[in-house]
Structures are given as C-alpha cells and as structure tokens.
Design a protein around this motif. Structure first.
Motif, mmCIF file in Angstrom:
data_model
loop_
_atom_site.group_PDB
_atom_site.id
_atom_site.type_symbol
_atom_site.label_atom_id
_atom_site.label_comp_id
_atom_site.label_asym_id
_atom_site.label_seq_id
_atom_site.Cartn_x
_atom_site.Cartn_y
_atom_site.Cartn_z
ATOM 1 N N LYS A 1 0.825 -1.208 0.000
ATOM 2 C CA LYS A 1 0.000 0.000 0.000
ATOM 3 C C LYS A 1 0.855 1.253 0.000
ATOM 4 O O LYS A 1 0.612 2.205 -0.749
ATOM 5 C CB LYS A 1 -0.925 -0.003 1.211
ATOM 6 C CG LYS A 1 -1.864 1.194 1.267
ATOM 7 C CD LYS A 1 -2.789 1.092 2.461
ATOM 8 C CE LYS A 1 -3.736 2.292 2.507
ATOM 9 N NZ LYS A 1 -4.654 2.222 3.681
ATOM 10 N N LEU A 2 1.894 1.268 0.839
ATOM 11 C CA LEU A 2 2.765 2.438 0.911
ATOM 12 C C LEU A 2 3.592 2.590 -0.356
ATOM 13 O O LEU A 2 3.915 3.699 -0.764
ATOM 14 C CB LEU A 2 3.683 2.327 2.131
ATOM 15 C CG LEU A 2 2.992 2.462 3.494
ATOM 16 C CD1 LEU A 2 3.963 2.134 4.617
ATOM 17 C CD2 LEU A 2 2.424 3.861 3.670
ATOM 18 N N GLY A 3 3.939 1.460 -0.984
ATOM 19 C CA GLY A 3 4.683 1.526 -2.243
ATOM 20 C C GLY A 3 3.874 2.207 -3.324
ATOM 21 O O GLY A 3 4.419 2.960 -4.142
ATOM 22 N N GLU A 4 2.579 1.978 -3.311
ATOM 23 C CA GLU A 4 1.697 2.627 -4.277
ATOM 24 C C GLU A 4 1.623 4.132 -4.028
ATOM 25 O O GLU A 4 1.319 4.903 -4.929
ATOM 26 C CB GLU A 4 0.301 2.006 -4.191
ATOM 27 C CG GLU A 4 0.259 0.549 -4.648
ATOM 28 C CD GLU A 4 -1.061 -0.124 -4.344
ATOM 29 O OE1 GLU A 4 -1.911 0.532 -3.701
ATOM 30 O OE2 GLU A 4 -1.247 -1.296 -4.732
ATOM 31 N N LYS B 1 6.132 5.552 -1.034
ATOM 32 C CA LYS B 1 6.995 5.395 0.137
ATOM 33 C C LYS B 1 7.994 4.275 -0.124
ATOM 34 O O LYS B 1 7.608 3.182 -0.540
ATOM 35 C CB LYS B 1 6.163 5.050 1.376
ATOM 36 C CG LYS B 1 5.015 6.006 1.666
ATOM 37 C CD LYS B 1 5.500 7.356 2.145
ATOM 38 C CE LYS B 1 4.312 8.226 2.565
ATOM 39 N NZ LYS B 1 4.721 9.571 2.975
ATOM 40 N N ASP B 2 9.271 4.544 0.101
ATOM 41 C CA ASP B 2 10.308 3.557 -0.155
ATOM 42 C C ASP B 2 10.731 2.890 1.150
ATOM 43 O O ASP B 2 11.498 3.440 1.930
ATOM 44 C CB ASP B 2 11.511 4.223 -0.827
ATOM 45 C CG ASP B 2 12.491 3.190 -1.371
ATOM 46 O OD1 ASP B 2 12.227 1.998 -1.179
ATOM 47 O OD2 ASP B 2 13.490 3.585 -1.979
ATOM 48 N N ILE B 3 10.204 1.692 1.401
ATOM 49 C CA ILE B 3 10.529 0.949 2.613
ATOM 50 C C ILE B 3 11.637 -0.046 2.284
ATOM 51 O O ILE B 3 11.493 -0.884 1.397
ATOM 52 C CB ILE B 3 9.298 0.211 3.152
ATOM 53 C CG1 ILE B 3 8.218 1.217 3.570
ATOM 54 C CG2 ILE B 3 9.678 -0.665 4.347
ATOM 55 C CD1 ILE B 3 6.933 0.584 4.044
ATOM 56 N N THR B 4 12.737 0.044 2.987
ATOM 57 C CA THR B 4 13.884 -0.814 2.698
ATOM 58 C C THR B 4 13.903 -2.080 3.547
ATOM 59 O O THR B 4 14.432 -3.103 3.121
ATOM 60 C CB THR B 4 15.197 -0.046 2.921
ATOM 61 O OG1 THR B 4 15.226 0.457 4.268
ATOM 62 C CG2 THR B 4 15.302 1.123 1.959
#
Length: 221
Positions: A125-128, A131-134
């Motif tokens: 959801k955040l990628g859409e 947001k770049d979560i590593t």
C-alpha cells in the motif's frame, strides 16, 4: 641536585597518578566490555537450535536473529542487519519455550505469520503511495511482547531531479544515489506503524551518506 631529585619525584608521581591510573581504567573498561559481550552471547539448547533451523527453512524470506536486547535502539540495530524481506528478532528465552512446548511454538508461529502478512500488505500500500521501505521486521521479547519496525529511505527532491538529469553519467548517478535520507520507525501495532510512517516529517531528517547494513539511522520514532 635538588632539582634533579624534585624532577625524579615528579616523574614518579606522574607515573603513579596518571599512567598507572589510565592503565587501570583501560583494564577495567576492557573487563566491562568483555563481560557485556559475554552476557549477550546466546547459547541455545539442541532443541532450540533445531527449531531455529526449522524456522529458517520454512520462512525463506525471513532473517531470524536470536539475541537479548535492552533498548529499542539495540533491537533496531539488530533488525537493521537483516538482508531478506523481513527480519524477526526473538529473545532466546522465548525460542527455548517454543522449542520445549508445541502449543507455545504454534502460538508464536501464528503471530509471525499474521504480522508478516500485515507488514507485506502495508508495504504494498505504501509503495503505491511512493513510500520507499527498505526493511520490515518484528521483535518478540522473552515475555512474548511483539513490536513492529520499518526502515525507510528517501532521496531529496533536489537530488532526485539532479539524478534524472545525469542518468547518462553512471559515475554521477552513483554519487547521487549515495546521498539520501533515512528513518527508522517502531510501533506496538501495524496500525500505529502505518500512521507513524504516513506522518513522518522528512524535513526534520538530515541528508546523509548511504548507510551499509547494520549502520545506525538518522531518526528513531
């Protein structure tokens, strides 16, 4: 002769009060450091080792780290060492309980399954939303308390624009990619983690050199 005697006395006093004192302090500090390392060393039973191997085989997309930790920062440091999609930090006492009791084992396997699925959904959801979560991870302490972690990174807008302009220059591109903003977020629930990520103020986080695995990050929440 008196001056020489006084100088000799000064040398002796300096050695006794400064040099020997510093040597004693260094030895004391080294002893404390060695004791701390010894306390943090994990010695697992054969059953716990077998369970750890079982977990590693079952969950190929997870790093399992078995360690004692006292602070959130220490837990975050362990989690940041993960190289897979998820990192699970478990205190050894709990792993031993899981290895000794199938009902405890099934309980926490269910928690791991549910937590990682929720983290995966959140990441998508955040990628859409850009947001770049590593990294994503959970901690389960010896009392069974679960916490959730996320690491994020972001190139500043100015550097992102410059990066787009210099794509043909691979050397310049690499240099720009080494400058970024990083943040680490912790929460007691998925909902809280999601809220903190969405409300993260990147303007308060300074730009830094790209960190390697295990390095500390600029912000903990």
């Amino acid at each position: 002769m008196n001056k020489i005697d006084n100088y000799s006395i000064y040398q002796n006093n300096y050695y006794e009060n400064t040099v020997k004192k510093n040597e004693k302090n260094d030895k004391t500090q080294k002893t404390k450091t060695d004791e701390t390392k010894k306390k943090k060393q994990v010695e697992l039973s054969d059953k716990a080792k077998a369970l750890l191997q079982e977990l590693q085989k079952k969950y190929g997309n997870m790093d399992f780290i078995i360690a004692n930790y006292e602070t959130e920062e220490e837990a975050a440091s362990y989690l940041s060492r993960g190289t897979k999609e998820f990192t699970v930090l478990i205190e050894p006492e709990l792993l031993e309980e899981m290895a000794a009791d199938d009902s405890v084992k099934e309980k926490y396997l269910g928690i791991i399954d549910g937590a990682t699925q929720n983290l995966q959904d959140m990441k998508q959801k955040l990628g859409e939303e850009g947001k770049d979560i590593t990294r994503l991870g959970i901690t389960i302490d010896k009392d069974g308390t679960v916490s959730y972690f996320a690491e994020l990174e972001q190139l500043s807008e100015k550097r992102q624009e410059h990066l787009e302009k210099t794509k043909e220059n691979k050397k310049a591109e690499k240099a720009e990619q080494e400058r970024t903003k990083r943040a680490q977020v912790r929460a007691d629930s998925i909902e809280e983690l999601l809220e903190k990520i969405k409300n993260l103020d990147w303007d308060k986080i300074r730009e830094e050199e790209k960190a390697t695995s295990g390095d500390k990050f600029d912000l903990s929440i």
